[in-house]
Design an enzyme around this catalytic site. Structure first.
Site: not given
Ligand code: MRU
Length: 357
Positions: A60, A246, A257
């Protein structure tokens, strides 16, 4: 004859995957690691967007930083084409960059910061000013990672072992890393003596990138199949699971993830503490909860094959969400550069976001 004594490098901070050199963006091509270390030289916003989409650069914060430099490339080109109307023309480039990947909010966050820099840039020659803004985003990220590394490591008892998922290190950020920043700081202080890395199917960020990165820094690491994580915990081999994010929603739900949720569930069952390490640029107060986080769906081809090797029968169907959402209730601590949030919830996240940078 005695050899000159060189002290081992205990800063564990030698890797940079994103940099700006002579008017171009240089990206370490993460699709090729660990077998080849090659940099791609990027000179347009559309090539930068493609590099993000194709995972040349991923993670990210790194995506946000690369996009910020992509904006500098766009400003350079648009200003050269039309020094009077470049601020109108650049909108299309910002849209292309923003659309490269949907889940990591750092991308939209970095573009918004660069939009402000563009608004304030002089008509004469705007490039130096927007480049300075991109460099600030990059430097602030490294500073945030170092602060989070310290805060996170302080929570861990000396001599501990930890599990991590995906790659959250120097490769995924401006440098040093989020969850791997805690591993770096913990290794330096003796709090973390061993790290287990989930391989992280299907892209193998753990096997290819995290293991490469930690071996490069001489930090002890053992690779495990994702399916071994719960057994590792049941065997009492780790005290903490440490991951990045993220996007963190306003209520503390965490998109990260694919496979992170599974780790969090197993950790709660086995009394392993679950730490999320994310800068405030990853916290999105406009997303009320995990349900509202857009989850990127990637091609079936990434699941039915492993690299160039086909694994499933020809014609097999596959489902390939790139991220999952861990409910806030499974998060023991959220570590940000502004401090540690225990058992994150709406009120505590709002409070940390109010705190001046
Ligand atoms: O698909 P990727 O490799 O971009 O996914 C990366 C992750 O999920 C990381 O855990 C996350 O971005 C945090 S990185 C500091």
């Amino acid at each position: 004859m005695s050899r000159p004594h060189t002290a081992p490098d205990r800063s564990f901070d030698r890797i940079r995957a994103v940099n700006w050199r002579e008017g171009r963006l240089r990206l370490l091509d993460q699709r090729l690691l660990p077998t080849r270390e090659e940099y791609l030289s990027i000179d347009s916003a559309s090539d930068c967007a493609r590099a993000i989409r194709d995972m040349v650069v991923r993670g990210a914060p790194a995506i946000g930083i690369a996009a910020a430099y992509g904006v500098v490339l766009a400003v350079t080109a648009r200003h050269r084409q039309d020094p009077k109307h470049w601020k109108q023309a650049i909108g299309a480039d910002l849209t292309t960059l923003s659309a490269a990947r949907p889940t990591a909010v750092n991308l939209a966050w970095a573009i918004a910061r660069m939009r402000d820099a563009i608004a304030g840039a002089p008509e004469g020659d705007p490039v130096a000013e927007v480049l300075a803004a991109a460099r600030r985003i990059h430097e602030e990220d490294v500073a945030a990672n170092r602060a989070m590394g310290r805060f996170g490591a302080e929570l861990i008892a000396p001599g501990s072992s930890v599990l991590t998922h995906c790659n959250t290190g120097a490769l995924a950020t401006g440098g040093y890393g989020t969850a791997l920043g805690v591993v770096r700081a913990g290794a330096a202080s003796g709090r973390i003596v061993h790290t287990y890395a989930n391989e992280t199917r299907p892209w193998l960020q753990g096997a290819r990138l995290t293991v490469w990165e930690l071996m490069r820094e001489n930090i002890p690491v053992t690779l495990i199949a994702d399916s071994a994580a719960a057994y590792l915990m049941q065997q009492g081999k780790v005290q903490w699971a440490i991951v990045g994010a993220d996007r963190v929603a306003a209520n503390g739900d965490v998109a990260n993830k694919i496979g992170t949720y599974m780790v969090a569930l197993a950790a709660r069952h086995h009394g392993v503490r679950f730490m999320v390490v994310a800068p405030t640029s990853t916290i999105d107060l406009d997303t009320p909860s995990g349900d509202a986080i857009p989850i990127e769906q990637r091609p079936e081809a990434e699941v039915v094959a492993c690299g160039a090797q086909r694994m499933a029968p020809e014609g097999a169907a596959a489902w390939n969400p790139a991220f999952d959402v861990t409910p806030a209730a499974l998060v023991d601590v959220l570590v940000t550069e502004r401090g540690v949030v225990h058992a994150p919830n709406l009120a505590k996240i709002a409070a940390v976001m109010k705190h001046p940078a």
